[in-house]
Design a protein around this motif. Structure first.
Motif, PDB file in Angstrom:
ATOM      1  N   GLY A 104      11.424  24.925  52.766  1.00  0.00           N
ATOM      2  CA  GLY A 104      10.135  25.025  52.103  1.00  0.00           C
ATOM      3  C   GLY A 104       9.577  23.697  51.630  1.00  0.00           C
ATOM      4  N   ALA A 105       8.510  23.786  50.836  1.00  0.00           N
ATOM      5  CA  ALA A 105       7.774  22.602  50.400  1.00  0.00           C
ATOM      6  C   ALA A 105       8.649  21.608  49.658  1.00  0.00           C
ATOM      7  CB  ALA A 105       6.606  23.034  49.510  1.00  0.00           C
ATOM      8  N   VAL A 106       9.477  22.108  48.739  1.00  0.00           N
ATOM      9  CA  VAL A 106      10.287  21.208  47.918  1.00  0.00           C
ATOM     10  C   VAL A 106      11.307  20.465  48.763  1.00  0.00           C
ATOM     11  CG1 VAL A 106      11.982  21.084  46.062  1.00  0.00           C
ATOM     12  CG2 VAL A 106       9.962  22.541  45.805  1.00  0.00           C
ATOM     13  N   MET A 107      12.132  21.215  49.489  1.00  0.00           N
ATOM     14  CA  MET A 107      13.227  20.598  50.228  1.00  0.00           C
ATOM     15  C   MET A 107      12.726  19.713  51.377  1.00  0.00           C
ATOM     16  SD  MET A 107      15.668  21.446  48.443  1.00  0.00           S
ATOM     17  CE  MET A 107      16.149  22.661  47.215  1.00  0.00           C
TER      18      MET A 107
ATOM     19  N   LEU B  84      14.798  18.301  42.522  1.00  0.00           N
ATOM     20  CA  LEU B  84      14.680  19.308  43.581  1.00  0.00           C
ATOM     21  C   LEU B  84      15.088  20.682  43.076  1.00  0.00           C
ATOM     22  CD1 LEU B  84      16.111  17.379  46.687  1.00  0.00           C
ATOM     23  CD2 LEU B  84      13.726  17.900  46.202  1.00  0.00           C
ATOM     24  N   GLU B  85      16.145  20.709  42.292  1.00  0.00           N
ATOM     25  CA  GLU B  85      16.624  21.988  41.755  1.00  0.00           C
ATOM     26  C   GLU B  85      15.585  22.637  40.853  1.00  0.00           C
ATOM     27  OE1 GLU B  85      20.396  23.615  39.061  1.00  0.00           O
ATOM     28  OE2 GLU B  85      20.477  21.630  40.002  1.00  0.00           O
ATOM     29  N   VAL B  86      14.992  21.831  39.971  1.00  0.00           N
ATOM     30  CA  VAL B  86      13.983  22.353  39.044  1.00  0.00           C
ATOM     31  C   VAL B  86      12.724  22.790  39.789  1.00  0.00           C
ATOM     32  CG1 VAL B  86      12.473  21.775  37.099  1.00  0.00           C
ATOM     33  CG2 VAL B  86      14.842  20.964  37.132  1.00  0.00           C
ATOM     34  N   LEU B  87      12.275  21.955  40.729  1.00  0.00           N
ATOM     35  CA  LEU B  87      11.058  22.279  41.480  1.00  0.00           C
ATOM     36  C   LEU B  87      11.229  23.529  42.325  1.00  0.00           C
ATOM     37  CD1 LEU B  87      10.007  18.691  42.646  1.00  0.00           C
ATOM     38  CD2 LEU B  87       8.820  20.102  40.950  1.00  0.00           C
ATOM     39  N   GLU B  88      12.376  23.649  42.975  1.00  0.00           N
ATOM     40  CA  GLU B  88      12.609  24.829  43.815  1.00  0.00           C
ATOM     41  C   GLU B  88      12.680  26.091  42.962  1.00  0.00           C
ATOM     42  OE1 GLU B  88      13.183  27.275  47.109  1.00  0.00           O
ATOM     43  OE2 GLU B  88      12.334  25.255  46.896  1.00  0.00           O
ATOM     44  N   LYS B  89      13.295  25.981  41.792  1.00  0.00           N
ATOM     45  CA  LYS B  89      13.334  27.129  40.882  1.00  0.00           C
ATOM     46  C   LYS B  89      11.914  27.546  40.509  1.00  0.00           C
ATOM     47  CE  LYS B  89      15.186  28.568  36.370  1.00  0.00           C
ATOM     48  NZ  LYS B  89      15.980  28.133  35.181  1.00  0.00           N
ATOM     49  N   GLY B  90      11.061  26.552  40.277  1.00  0.00           N
ATOM     50  CA  GLY B  90       9.679  26.843  39.938  1.00  0.00           C
ATOM     51  C   GLY B  90       8.925  27.502  41.068  1.00  0.00           C
ATOM     52  N   MET B  91       9.148  27.022  42.295  1.00  0.00           N
ATOM     53  CA  MET B  91       8.462  27.617  43.450  1.00  0.00           C
ATOM     54  C   MET B  91       8.943  29.036  43.719  1.00  0.00           C
ATOM     55  SD  MET B  91       6.232  25.348  44.584  1.00  0.00           S
ATOM     56  CE  MET B  91       5.921  25.402  46.351  1.00  0.00           C
TER      57      MET B  91
ATOM     58  N   SER C 183       2.419  27.800  54.290  1.00  0.00           N
ATOM     59  CA  SER C 183       2.082  27.996  52.874  1.00  0.00           C
ATOM     60  C   SER C 183       2.682  26.916  51.976  1.00  0.00           C
ATOM     61  CB  SER C 183       2.543  29.381  52.397  1.00  0.00           C
ATOM     62  OG  SER C 183       3.935  29.558  52.603  1.00  0.00           O
ATOM     63  N   GLY C 184       3.670  26.181  52.479  1.00  0.00           N
ATOM     64  CA  GLY C 184       4.260  25.098  51.701  1.00  0.00           C
ATOM     65  C   GLY C 184       3.573  23.760  51.897  1.00  0.00           C
ATOM     66  N   ALA C 185       2.571  23.712  52.743  1.00  0.00           N
ATOM     67  CA  ALA C 185       1.895  22.436  53.030  1.00  0.00           C
ATOM     68  C   ALA C 185       1.208  21.890  51.784  1.00  0.00           C
ATOM     69  CB  ALA C 185       0.876  22.629  54.155  1.00  0.00           C
ATOM     70  N   GLY C 186       1.117  20.552  51.709  1.00  0.00           N
ATOM     71  CA  GLY C 186       0.436  19.911  50.589  1.00  0.00           C
ATOM     72  C   GLY C 186       1.116  20.172  49.261  1.00  0.00           C
ATOM     73  N   GLY C 187       2.463  20.214  49.268  1.00  0.00           N
ATOM     74  CA  GLY C 187       3.176  20.492  48.025  1.00  0.00           C
ATOM     75  C   GLY C 187       2.954  21.910  47.541  1.00  0.00           C
TER      76      GLY C 187
END
Length: 372
Positions: free
Chosen positions: A203-206, A219-226, A246-250
């Protein structure tokens, strides 16, 4: 030969699309003075799309002060192409190039400034927004952009969340009574050239956050948020997490899908559709396309490949010009190009070759030699 179409992307860092077309057209005129030349400034939704579509449509540039990814003032420009269509590049307000690179930035960066550009376009009467989302510094799923449009995202205490990807995991509700009423009559098309899903291992984060300064902890925090946001979207009837792109552009593509009923379109297809490109090339004997660097990415939907697909449907030969050619003859022939020419002298350093006057001259010389 009666009609030649020139549809070349910008040579980034050197010449705009219209300038490349001017150089190529001038060269052709020295050899074929009576041929009809149709110049089509073109791009694929990334850098240079605003300039290309303004040039192609006779649109007007609009500049204003908005917020950069850190909510600091920055001058940004978008284009109004007709009475109701705006072309906006996310990178103009929320781009990675607007802030110094630093580990951890992506936790705080916001797409709010992109929303401010959209608000301005809507207030000027635009109801069709073409949004290029490449080059962003953000991983906030477009929440910042939506905040600028009047959406209020609330935490468990009923307070508005802050800015940046670090805040996504705290969203539990959305209030829409302050949303711009004109949004109901707006149509959004997003230029998306990746299939990245909203969240998950691909996805967008990874996929993109490390390029924006994310550490392993980030990365861990952002992925949890997504993941949390995907569940929240689902709870309000917006299942978007597995939609390709859907993950484009952050993740801004996902936010636009969820709240703006956006359409995700390959960038070059969005541009061609607006330009009515397939109509413009009817009856052409040859099309010249290209971009600053032709490599494997070109074959994944960049401008030259999109031009080639339209040409194939009408059996029109296509040649390409480029500053750097990183494909073998077998590779470019296999997709259907009739010829590909590198314009730069092999002994010249790239920094020298990319000077605008050098690029213009090399394009002119190469194209003149092709037709001589």
């Amino acid at each position: 030969m009666k009609k030649i179409v020139i549809a070349v992307d910008s040579f980034k860092g050197s010449l705009a699309s219209a300038e490349v077309a001017e150089a190529a057209g001038d060269a052709i005129r020295t050899v074929l003075p009576d041929v009809t030349i149709v110049k089509v400034p073109i791009a694929d939704g990334g850098e240079g799309t605003v300039d290309a579509l303004i040039a192609a449509s006779g649109g007007i540039p609009v500049s204003l002060t908005v917020s950069n990814p850190f909510m600091q003032p920055v001058e940004a420009t978008y284009g109004i192409l007709d009475n109701e269509t705006a072309i906006i590049e996310m990178a103009a307000a929320s781009g990675l190039s607007l802030i110094p690179w630093k580990e951890g930035n992506v936790m705080d960066t916001t797409s709010y400034g992109t929303g401010e550009l959209i608000v301005d376009a809507i207030r000027r009467g635009c109801r069709h927004v073409l949004l290029g989302i490449g080059g962003s510094a953000t991983n906030d799923a477009g929440i910042g952009m939506l905040q600028a449009l009047g959406f209020q995202f609330l935490d468990k205490d009923g307070k508005e969340i802050g800015k940046g990807g670090k805040c996504l995991q705290h969203i539990v509700a959305v209030r829409m009574d302050s949303v711009l009423p004109e949004l109901k009559s707006c149509r959004f098309q997003l230029a998306v050239d990746v299939d990245t899903p909203f969240c998950g291992s691909e996805g967008a984060v990874m996929t993109f956050a490390p390029q924006k300064g994310a550490t392993a902890t980030n990365l861990e925090v952002l992925e949890k948020g997504m993941q949390h946001l995907a569940s929240f979207f689902n709870s309000v009837g917006k299942e978007i997490s597995m939609i390709p792109g859907s993950g484009a552009g952050g993740g801004i593509a996902g936010g636009c899908l969820a709240f703006l009923n956006a359409e995700l379109v390959p960038g070059i297809e969005m541009v061609k559709q607006f330009l009515r490109f397939d109509e413009l090339i009817e009856g052409a004997d040859l099309i010249i396309t290209g971009e600053g660097k032709i490599d494997q990415q070109t074959l994944c939907g960049k401008t030259p490949f999109g031009v080639l697909q339209s040409a194939k449907r009408q059996n029109i030969p296509v040649i390409a010009i480029t500053g750097q050619l990183l494909l073998s003859r077998e590779e470019w022939q296999s997709v259907g190009f009739d010829a590909v020419y590198a314009i730069n002298p092999p002994e010249m350093p790239l920094s020298e070759a990319m000077k605008p006057e050098k690029t213009f001259g090399h394009i002119f010389d190469t194209v003149r030699e092709i037709f001589s």
